[in-house]
Design an enzyme around this catalytic site. Structure first.
Site, PDB file in Angstrom:
ATOM      1  N   GLY A  73       0.817  -1.209   0.000  1.00 36.42           N
ATOM      2  CA  GLY A  73       0.000   0.000   0.000  1.00 36.42           C
ATOM      3  C   GLY A  73       0.851   1.260   0.000  1.00 36.42           C
ATOM      4  N   ASN A 152      -7.244   4.018   9.312  1.00 37.33           N
ATOM      5  CA  ASN A 152      -6.696   2.796   9.909  1.00 37.33           C
ATOM      6  C   ASN A 152      -6.852   2.756  11.422  1.00 37.33           C
ATOM      7  OD1 ASN A 152      -4.737   4.890   8.989  1.00 37.33           O
ATOM      8  ND2 ASN A 152      -3.425   3.888  10.498  1.00 37.33           N
ATOM      9  N   GLN A 180      -7.571   0.426   3.951  1.00 35.56           N
ATOM     10  CA  GLN A 180      -8.411  -0.114   5.029  1.00 35.56           C
ATOM     11  C   GLN A 180      -9.868  -0.286   4.604  1.00 35.56           C
ATOM     12  OE1 GLN A 180      -7.371  -1.401   7.786  1.00 35.56           O
ATOM     13  NE2 GLN A 180      -5.298  -0.577   7.997  1.00 35.56           N
ATOM     14  N   SER A 200      -3.880  -2.815  -0.476  1.00 36.94           N
ATOM     15  CA  SER A 200      -2.772  -3.654  -0.008  1.00 36.94           C
ATOM     16  C   SER A 200      -3.302  -5.034   0.364  1.00 36.94           C
ATOM     17  CB  SER A 200      -2.139  -2.985   1.216  1.00 36.94           C
ATOM     18  OG  SER A 200      -1.108  -3.792   1.721  1.00 36.94           O
ATOM     19  N   GLY A 201      -2.630  -6.077  -0.155  1.00 37.36           N
ATOM     20  CA  GLY A 201      -3.125  -7.440   0.033  1.00 37.36           C
ATOM     21  C   GLY A 201      -3.193  -7.904   1.470  1.00 37.36           C
ATOM     22  N   CYS A 326       4.523   4.914  23.036  1.00 30.82           N
ATOM     23  CA  CYS A 326       5.628   3.991  22.757  1.00 30.82           C
ATOM     24  C   CYS A 326       5.191   2.687  22.101  1.00 30.82           C
ATOM     25  CB  CYS A 326       6.366   3.667  24.034  1.00 30.82           C
ATOM     26  SG  CYS A 326       6.839   5.156  24.898  1.00 30.82           S
TER      27      CYS A 326
HETATM   28  N1  PLP Z   1      -2.609   3.162   4.156  1.00 28.14           N
HETATM   29  C1  PLP Z   1      -3.318   2.755   5.214  1.00 28.14           C
HETATM   30  C2  PLP Z   1      -4.613   3.427   5.528  1.00 28.14           C
HETATM   31  C3  PLP Z   1      -2.841   1.709   6.008  1.00 28.14           C
HETATM   32  O1  PLP Z   1      -3.541   1.311   7.070  1.00 28.14           O
HETATM   33  C4  PLP Z   1      -1.612   1.103   5.669  1.00 28.14           C
HETATM   34  C5  PLP Z   1      -1.051   0.043   6.521  1.00 28.14           C
HETATM   35  O2  PLP Z   1      -1.320  -0.035   7.699  1.00 28.14           O
HETATM   36  C6  PLP Z   1      -0.931   1.559   4.540  1.00 28.14           C
HETATM   37  C7  PLP Z   1      -1.460   2.601   3.802  1.00 28.14           C
HETATM   38  C8  PLP Z   1       0.358   0.949   4.113  1.00 28.14           C
HETATM   39  O3  PLP Z   1       0.156  -0.323   3.575  1.00 28.14           O
HETATM   40  P1  PLP Z   1       1.374  -1.349   3.487  1.00 28.14           P
HETATM   41  O4  PLP Z   1       1.615  -1.868   4.858  1.00 28.14           O
HETATM   42  O5  PLP Z   1       0.913  -2.412   2.540  1.00 28.14           O
HETATM   43  O6  PLP Z   1       2.529  -0.578   2.945  1.00 28.14           O
END
Ligand code: PLP
Length: 395
Positions: A73, A152, A180, A200-201, A326
Site C-alpha cells: 500500500g 486505519n 483499510q 494492499s493485500g 511507545c
Molecule cells: N494506508 C493505510 C490506511 C494503512 O492502514 C496502511 C497500513 O497499515 C498503509 C497505507 C500501508 O500499507 P502497506 O503496509 O501495505 O505498505
C-alpha cells in the site's frame, strides 16, 4: 475453545487465508518462470497473472488494465502522488488531510521540500471532514486531492463519492488510500469518481508484500519504480507472481466475504464495543460510529496507559493496538486522535480493536470477561481516577 491467540489487530495485518496460500504454492517451485519471458515455461504464466488482475478488477468493479500490481500500500500511495506530480510539473499544489496514514502523510515534508504546496485539511471531533473547507482549499494550481477511504485507527470513512464529485467539478485528480476499505466494504470504481486508488493485500488475507494501484484509464502518470516494461511500462520490476496470484485469490474471497463483513463481523464488533462501554466506566468510542468500516472500534479508556493495557492483554493472549506513544513504535501519540481533538489523557488510553471473518463470538466473550478486570487493575495503580483529578493536574 482455544484462546491461545485472540487476534484483534486486523488493521495492522491479517492472517493469510488457507485458500490463498494453496493458490500460491505451485508458483514457488513448479511454476516459477518469469511471466515476461519469451519461452512458454515463463511466458505462459502471464495468463495466470492476468487472471489475478481480473479477480482484483472484479472486486473493485473496474477494467483489469486499470490495475497495476505493486509491492504494498505504501508503494501505491507513493506512486499515486509522485507519479502524478511528475506528470504535471506545472501544477504545484495538492490537498490532503491531517489524518492520513504515514504512507501519504510522511510524503508531505518531502513534497514541500520539492516546492509543492500542500494543504492539510482538519477533521472534527468525530474524524469527519468539512467539505466546504475542501472546496475552498482548491486553487487554480491544484493538481490533486488525496483523502483516505477509511481511517486505519478509527475506521471512520470519508465521503469518497462527494469528494470525487468536488474533484471532478474543479478539474483536479482524486487519489484515495483505500488500504483499510478494500475487502471490508464495497468499493465500486465504476460508480465512484476516483482517479487513483491504493490497496494492499495483507489487509484482506493475502500475504504482506503485494498490493496495487487502480489508475483510471486515460490518467497521465509517470512510473514511480523506473525499470523494465512490466505492468505496461507503469511499474518496473519482475512481477511477484506467487504473491500476485495470492492477491487475486484473496480478492475473490473478499468479494464473497463482503456480506460476512457487513453482518457477522459488524455484529461481533458491535457486541464487543457495547460490552466494553457497558462494563468499563469512563470509556468512549473515538470517531464517527455511523460512517465506519464494520470491523474496527477505537475506544478511549480514561486514567490508564495504552502500553500497559496492551501488555496486560498480551499476557492474556489478546493482540490489539493503541494510539498511545511507545507501543506504536513512535515517540508521538496518534496524530489521528490528536487531529480529532481527543484529549491526551484519552489518546494515551486508546485501544484499537479490529476484527476479521476469522474471529468468533466465544473470543469476544473472552475479551469482555478479561478486559474490564485488566482496566480495573490498571486503574487501581493509576494516579488519576476522575476527570476532576486530571483537570486539576492540567493533563
Ligand atoms: N494506508 C493505510 C490506511 C494503512 O492502514 C496502511 C497500513 O497499515 C498503509 C497505507 C500501508 O500499507 P502497506 O503496509 O501495505 O505498505
Amino acid at each position: 475453545m482455544d484462546f491461545a491467540n485472540v487476534y484483534l489487530d486486523n488493521n495492522a495485518t491479517t492472517k493469510v487465508a488457507p485458500e490463498v496460500l494453496e493458490a500460491m504454492l505451485p508458483y514457488f517451485c513448479q511454476k516459477y518462470g518469469n511471466p515476461s519471458s519469451m519461452h512458454s515455461f515463463g511466458g505462459s504464466l502471464a495468463r495466470d497473472m492476468e487472471r489475478a488482475r481480473e479477480q482484483v478488477a472484479d472486486l473493485l468493479n473496474c477494467d483489469p488494465v486499470e490495475i497495476v500490481f505493486t509491492s504494498c500500500g505504501s508503494e501505491s500511495d507513493n506512486f499515486a502522488l509522485r507519479g502524478l506530480i511528475d506528470a504535471f510539473p506545472e501544477r504545484r499544489h495538492i490537498v490532503t488531510t491531517a489524518v492520513e496514514h504515514p504512507a501519504v502523510k510522511n510524503q508531505v515534508p518531502y513534497l514541500r521540500k520539492k516546492g509543492i504546496r500542500v494543504t492539510e485539511l482538519k477533521v472534527d471531533r468525530r474524524g469527519n471532514l468539512d467539505l466546504e473547507e475542501l472546496k475552498a482549499a482548491i486553487e487554480a494550481e491544484t493538481l490533486l486531492i488525496s483523502c483516505m477511504f477509511a481511517n486505519n485507527e478509527t475506521g471512520v470513512t470519508f465521503p469518497v463519492r462527494e469528494i470525487g464529485e468536488i474533484a471532478r467539478e474543479k478539474g483536479v485528480f482524486f487519489h484515495t488510500d483505500a488500504v483499510q476499505a478494500v475487502g471490508k466494504i464495497p468499493v465500486d470504481l465504476h460508480d465512484l469518481p476516483v482517479d487513483l486508488l491504493a490497496f494492499s493485500g495483507h489487509k484482506f488475507h493475502a500475504p504482506k508484500g503485494v498490493g496495487g494501484l487502480f489508475i483510471r484509464r486515460g490518467t497521465k502518470i509517470r512510473p514511480f519504480i523506473i525499470g523494465g516494461h512490466q505492468e505496461r511500462s507503469r511499474r518496473g520490476g519482475t512481477e511477484n507472481l506467487p504473491y500476485i496470484v495470492g492477491l487475486g485469490r484473496a480478492a475473490e474471497l473478499a468479494k464473497t466475504n463482503l456480506i460476512l463483513e457487513e453482518t457477522q463481523v459488524r455484529a461481533l464488533r458491535d457486541k464487543l464495543e457495547a460490552g466494553v462501554l457497558a462494563r468499563i466506566p469512563d470509556a468512549e468510542v473515538n470517531g464517527d460510529r455511523e460512517h465506519r468500516v464494520p470491523n474496527t472500534t477505537n475506544i478511549g479508556i480514561y486514567y490508564i496507559e495504552g502500553e500497559a493495557l496492551l501488555l496486560a492483554l498480551d499476557r492474556h493472549h489478546i493482540a490489539a493496538s493503541t494510539g498511545s506513544a511507545c507501543a506504536s513504535g513512535s515517540l508521538q501519540p496518534s496524530h489521528v486522535l490528536r487531529a480529532m481533538g481527543v484529549p491526551l489523557t484519552c489518546v494515551h488510553g486508546s485501544l484499537r480493536l479490529s476484527l476479521s471473518v476469522y474471529n468468533s463470538e466465544a473470543e469476544i466473550d473472552y475479551v469482555l470477561e478479561v478486559l474490564p478486570k485488566i482496566v480495573a487493575e490498571l486503574r487501581e495503580i493509576s494516579p488519576f481516577h476522575t476527570m476532576e483529578e486530571i483537570r486539576a493536574f492540567g493533563a
